[in-house]
Design an enzyme around this catalytic site. Structure first.
Site, PDB file in Angstrom:
ATOM      1  N   SER A 145       0.588  -1.058   0.119  1.00  0.00           N
ATOM      2  CA  SER A 145      -0.003   0.018  -0.118  1.00  0.00           C
ATOM      3  C   SER A 145       0.702   1.119  -0.124  1.00  0.00           C
ATOM      4  O   SER A 145       2.010   1.057   0.536  1.00  0.00           O
ATOM      5  CB  SER A 145      -0.790  -0.103   1.279  1.00  0.00           C
ATOM      6  OG  SER A 145      -1.247   1.284   1.444  1.00  0.00           O
ATOM      7  N   TYR A 158      -1.353  -1.096  10.257  1.00  0.00           N
ATOM      8  CA  TYR A 158      -1.781  -1.572   8.875  1.00  0.00           C
ATOM      9  C   TYR A 158      -0.438  -0.849   8.013  1.00  0.00           C
ATOM     10  O   TYR A 158       0.070  -1.577   7.125  1.00  0.00           O
ATOM     11  CB  TYR A 158      -2.960  -0.860   8.298  1.00  0.00           C
ATOM     12  CG  TYR A 158      -2.966  -1.044   6.810  1.00  0.00           C
ATOM     13  CD1 TYR A 158      -3.546  -2.149   6.175  1.00  0.00           C
ATOM     14  CD2 TYR A 158      -3.110   0.089   6.123  1.00  0.00           C
ATOM     15  CE1 TYR A 158      -3.834  -2.185   4.965  1.00  0.00           C
ATOM     16  CE2 TYR A 158      -2.880   0.039   4.706  1.00  0.00           C
ATOM     17  CZ  TYR A 158      -3.431  -1.106   3.983  1.00  0.00           C
ATOM     18  OH  TYR A 158      -3.688  -1.033   2.862  1.00  0.00           O
TER      19      TYR A 158
END
Lengths: 255, 198
Positions: A145, A158
């Site tokens: 990401s 995350y």
């Protein structure tokens, strides 16, 4: 289209929805056999049907990516059913990914969930898929990401696990290149249930994410993200390894 | 050399760095996580204790596991994976977050990581993963604590991984001191890679 010269046989984790579903369907559209690996049976079988409708052959296989026996069984099922595995994609992330947190307050069991799904899951998939990818001179793709580069204020666990995944991919690319196995990352910015939840939890997120976005929109899992992952799985990307490909509409300030 | 020692949080392996900085090492727990993380309560307890630790203007964090030989994950079982990768990740996350909370407004934190050289990273995937994760943790924490003007940086070294520890302490201490002493309030999330040639 694949390293074997025949149709691809790929396993995609976390493929019962979102970006994983997009990858599965895009691979199906190329006529590949796609094994939809997920915990959720109903949703997973639905995606497998979508793969078949798209022109491929979809098969659901139940898989908990944090459990060694489960991943081993999923990989074994593919090889037993198809005789080979040409590509593996680790897309699964913790259901806690969109939860805003204060880093020093994150319960350790929540942190564990992030780690075992994203990072341990990548390790287990690589560990069990490796001999089959060597045999097919295949490819491994790990989903990361933009957060895995720049961090985030509210989603630190995350972001951290997504950073870890990039480190794994770079090392494995160097380790396995001589065996003909390529390893890459893809960093999508796309519509997904997790993004929807995160934006609902944080009203400022949409402006932060899209306020300066060159294209002013999130990517589409099937049309925008899936084909890039399919490319990396194919022999058309035969000299591409160790890379993180941003599929984010130019959003991340990284060149 | 910094004039007032920073607070140093880390593993016993980082004691020479604390000593080089003239500081006392505040040890992170010597826990080894299994796949179920059954020892994570030890980290939780340490983190709770950190909430009442003395605030500091400058903190250094160095979670350095014992160095092992390069290992492919192909030959690594889950127990060893958890013991090495997941333990380091959890300790780094807890230690960095605690350090930033302890840091006073306008202070600085430096994470000293161990990162294999890019072209020599085969067999060092666990270490690469932890190093990348720590850099991202630093960037996240810099955003979290930006409103308090807390700045956070990274110094990375491959010295122990390469077995070239001759100038390790001096090199790392010098880099840390450079960051902590610099009059550069606009600089944060700097990443300095220390050479390991000696």
């Amino acid at each position: 289209m694949t390293a074997s010269g025949a149709g691809g046989v790929v396993l995609v984790t976390g493929a019962s929805g979102g970006v994983g579903r997009g990858i599965a369907i895009a691979c199906g559209a190329a006529g590949w056999s796609v094994w939809v690996a997920a915990r959720r049976q109903v949703e997973g079988r639905r995606v497998a049907d979508e793969v078949t409708s798209a022109g491929g052959r979809g098969t659901f296989v139940e898989c908990d990516v944090a459990e060694a026996d489960s991943v081993a069984a999923a990989v074994a099922a593919v090889v037993e059913g198809e005789g080979r595995l040409t590509g593996a994609v680790h897309n699964a992330t913790s259901g806690r990914s969109p939860e805003p947190v204060v880093p020093s307050d994150v319960p350790l069991d929540h942190l564990r969930d992030h780690v075992v799904v994203s990072v341990r899951g990548a390790y287990l998939l690589a560990h069990h898929a490796y001999p089959h990818l060597v045999a097919s001179r295949g490819s491994l793709v790990l989903l990361t990401s933009e957060a895995g580069f720049g961090g985030t204020m509210r989603l630190a666990p995350y972001a951290a696990v997504k950073g870890a995944v990039r480190g794994l991919a770079r090392s494995w690319a160097r380790e396995w290149g001589g065996d003909g196995v390529r390893v890459n990352c893809v960093a999508p910015l796309a519509e997904s249930p997790a993004v929807t939840v995160a934006m609902a939890a944080d009203p400022t997120m949409a402006e932060r994410v899209l306020g300066h976005h060159p294209m002013g929109r999130l990517g589409h899992p099937v049309d925008d993200v899936g084909p890039v992952v399919r490319f990396l799985l194919s022999d058309e990307a035969g000299y591409v390894t160790g890379m993180t490909v941003m599929v984010d509409g130019g959003n991340a300030p990284i060149t | 050399m910094v004039t007032e020692p920073p607070s140093v949080i880390g593993t016993p392996t980082a004691a020479p760095i604390a000593e080089g900085l003239g500081a006392v090492l505040d040890e992170v727990p010597g826990v080894v996580l299994d796949p179920a993380w059954s020892g994570s309560h030890v980290i939780e307890a340490w983190r709770e204790a950190q909430r009442t630790a003395v605030p500091a203007g400058r903190l250094v964090v160095a979670v350095w596991p014992e160095v092992v030989s390069p290992t492919s994950v192909i030959h690594l079982d889950l127990e060893e994976w958890s013991a090495r990768m997941e333990t380091s990740f959890a300790l780094w996350f807890a230690a960095l977050a605690a350090a930033c909370d302890r840091c006073i407004d306008g202070g600085q934190v430096v994470a000293v990581t161990e990162r294999p050289e890019g072209k020599e990273s085969a067999g060092w995937s666990l270490e690469s993963a932890v190093a990348d994760a720590v850099e991202v943790m630093v960037r996240s924490l810099a955003l979290v604590h930006r409103s308090r003007r807390v700045r956070i940086h990274v110094v990375s070294t491959s010295a122990r991984l390469r077995g070239r520890t001759g100038t390790l302490v001096a090199d790392v201490v010098g880099a840390v001191a450079m960051l902590l002493e610099a009059d550069a309030p606009g600089v944060t999330t700097a990443v300095i890679r220390v050479a390991a040639d000696a």
